[in-house]
Write a protein that holds these residues in place. Structure first.
Motif, PDB file in Angstrom:
ATOM      1  N   LEU A   1       5.291   9.362   6.906  1.00 44.89           N
ATOM      2  CA  LEU A   1       6.325   9.194   5.900  1.00 44.89           C
ATOM      3  C   LEU A   1       7.634   9.787   6.425  1.00 44.89           C
ATOM      4  CD1 LEU A   1       7.145   8.585   2.883  1.00 44.89           C
ATOM      5  CD2 LEU A   1       6.519  10.976   2.415  1.00 44.89           C
TER       6      LEU A   1
ATOM      7  N   CYS B   1       8.324   2.143   0.754  1.00 42.50           N
ATOM      8  CA  CYS B   1       8.565   0.731   1.092  1.00 42.50           C
ATOM      9  C   CYS B   1       8.609  -0.138  -0.166  1.00 42.50           C
ATOM     10  CB  CYS B   1       7.477   0.215   2.030  1.00 42.50           C
ATOM     11  SG  CYS B   1       7.232   1.184   3.513  1.00 42.50           S
TER      12      CYS B   1
ATOM     13  N   GLN C   1       1.013   1.593  10.691  1.00 44.42           N
ATOM     14  CA  GLN C   1       0.725   2.926  10.167  1.00 44.42           C
ATOM     15  C   GLN C   1       1.716   3.895  10.788  1.00 44.42           C
ATOM     16  OE1 GLN C   1      -2.797   4.993  12.071  1.00 44.42           O
ATOM     17  NE2 GLN C   1      -3.284   2.854  12.581  1.00 44.42           N
TER      18      GLN C   1
ATOM     19  N   LYS D   1       6.111   3.714  -2.431  1.00 48.54           N
ATOM     20  CA  LYS D   1       7.127   4.778  -2.561  1.00 48.54           C
ATOM     21  C   LYS D   1       8.150   4.697  -1.423  1.00 48.54           C
ATOM     22  CE  LYS D   1       8.060   8.698  -4.947  1.00 48.54           C
ATOM     23  NZ  LYS D   1       8.273   8.777  -6.399  1.00 48.54           N
TER      24      LYS D   1
ATOM     25  N   THR E   1      10.925   4.738   6.879  1.00 48.99           N
ATOM     26  CA  THR E   1       9.484   4.865   7.136  1.00 48.99           C
ATOM     27  C   THR E   1       8.917   3.668   7.885  1.00 48.99           C
ATOM     28  OG1 THR E   1       9.180   6.297   5.195  1.00 48.99           O
ATOM     29  CG2 THR E   1       7.232   5.161   6.040  1.00 48.99           C
TER      30      THR E   1
ATOM     31  N   LYS F   1       0.805  -1.213   0.000  1.00 50.32           N
ATOM     32  CA  LYS F   1       0.000   0.000   0.000  1.00 50.32           C
ATOM     33  C   LYS F   1       0.843   1.271   0.000  1.00 50.32           C
ATOM     34  CE  LYS F   1      -3.837   0.070   2.398  1.00 50.32           C
ATOM     35  NZ  LYS F   1      -4.815  -0.044   3.536  1.00 50.32           N
ATOM     36  N   ASN F   2       2.136   1.135   0.312  1.00 46.78           N
ATOM     37  CA  ASN F   2       3.035   2.287   0.385  1.00 46.78           C
ATOM     38  C   ASN F   2       4.328   2.006  -0.390  1.00 46.78           C
ATOM     39  OD1 ASN F   2       1.675   4.117   2.617  1.00 46.78           O
ATOM     40  ND2 ASN F   2       1.588   2.023   3.395  1.00 46.78           N
TER      41      ASN F   2
ATOM     42  N   THR G   1       1.178   7.635   6.030  1.00 41.19           N
ATOM     43  CA  THR G   1       1.186   6.476   5.143  1.00 41.19           C
ATOM     44  C   THR G   1      -0.199   5.824   5.178  1.00 41.19           C
ATOM     45  OG1 THR G   1       2.004   5.093   6.959  1.00 41.19           O
ATOM     46  CG2 THR G   1       3.650   6.015   5.454  1.00 41.19           C
ATOM     47  N   SER G   2      -0.435   4.919   4.229  1.00 40.62           N
ATOM     48  CA  SER G   2      -1.696   4.173   4.214  1.00 40.62           C
ATOM     49  C   SER G   2      -1.592   3.006   5.186  1.00 40.62           C
ATOM     50  CB  SER G   2      -1.987   3.652   2.805  1.00 40.62           C
ATOM     51  OG  SER G   2      -2.167   4.720   1.904  1.00 40.62           O
TER      52      SER G   2
END
Length: 265
Positions: free
Chosen positions: A163, A61, A160, A59, A231, A56-57, A153-154
């Motif tokens: 960033l 990760c 959670q 960028k 992150t 879901k993240n 972050t999502s």
């Protein structure tokens, strides 16, 4: 220049030196042309949620590899690579609290642990340097400055958090070129997430990074921010798993993968 920091040293040679305790510093600038990765190591019961967090993240990760449960070896990343000993400095968290920064983790390794290897911005630094763009923290012999932002972050399950970004100061023309270059590397954070006023992403003082070292910002330069593989460490502090092991910021795992393999152009 240290003999170990010579560009001629292969990732395998450097990993062996790290395993022997001969290199305990940051890895920026080492094994130029090869991929460096961030590590997150979790019990299998937490691995599914963290895997979804990465998906879901992408960028901050960018997922490069995942181990089998209990297996400390990731042949995809490199021959004779041992997750337990080949990182210069580790961090051990228990219930979200940092409890140790060991030089290896062989004595705490368990047969239920899963390793996640995530892309690192050190990968694209070599391409920036090849194009004549200076990297200030390398020039100053420091760790890259890293900052927690107010950008969320999502979430995925219990994971959670904010960033985290790295920062490299550049002249405007170099920043434009850096966007073009790093956009070719979506598997290792890709293009910057922000340029200019740090307050717009919740950073109060560039001279006080949350991780790493501050660097000089010269007159006429802009701060350029990339998503950072630290992150997940912020998300782990929120999730508070009973055990988590990561690399210390700036102390990456060197792989045998080529940077060019992660370029889309």
């Amino acid at each position: 220049m240290s003999a170990l920091s010579s560009p001629s040293k292969s990732p395998a040679e450097l990993r062996l030196a790290i395993r022997r305790g001969e290199w305990r510093k940051e890895t920026s600038g080492l094994a130029q042309g090869y991929v460096q990765v961030n590590l997150v190591i979790l019990p299998a019961k937490d691995a599914s949620d963290f895997h979804r967090f990465c998906q879901k993240n992408p960028k901050p990760c960018p997922l490069i590899a995942v181990s089998e449960v209990g297996d400390p070896f990731l042949p995809f990343l490199g021959a004779d690579l041992d997750i337990r000993s080949d990182v210069p400095l580790y961090r051990v968290f228990r219930n979200g609290e940092l409890v140790a920064e060991p030089l290896d983790i062989r004595d705490i390794w368990r047969d239920d642990l899963v390793t996640f290897a995530l892309g690192c911005s050190f990968t694209f630094e070599h391409s920036l340097i090849e194009n004549g763009i200076g990297i200030r923290h390398i020039e100053q012999g420091r760790n890259v400055p890293m900052y927690r932002t107010n950008v969320p972050t999502s979430p995925a399950g219990v994971f959670q958090g904010p960033l985290v970004v790295t920062m490299r100061p550049m002249k405007a023309a170099d920043a434009i070129r850096a966007i073009q270059i790093t956009s070719r590397f979506p598997g290792v954070h890709g293009a910057p997430v922000h340029i200019g006023d740090p307050a717009l992403i919740g950073i109060r003082d560039l001279a006080q990074p949350d991780y790493g070292d501050a660097v000089n910002i010269n007159e006429g330069e802009l701060p350029v921010f990339w998503a950072c593989g630290v992150t997940p460490q912020a998300a782990l502090m929120h999730a508070r798993p009973e055990l988590c092991i990561t690399h210390a910021p700036g102390h990456m795992l060197l792989t045998d993968l080529r940077n060019n393999d992660y370029s889309v152009l």
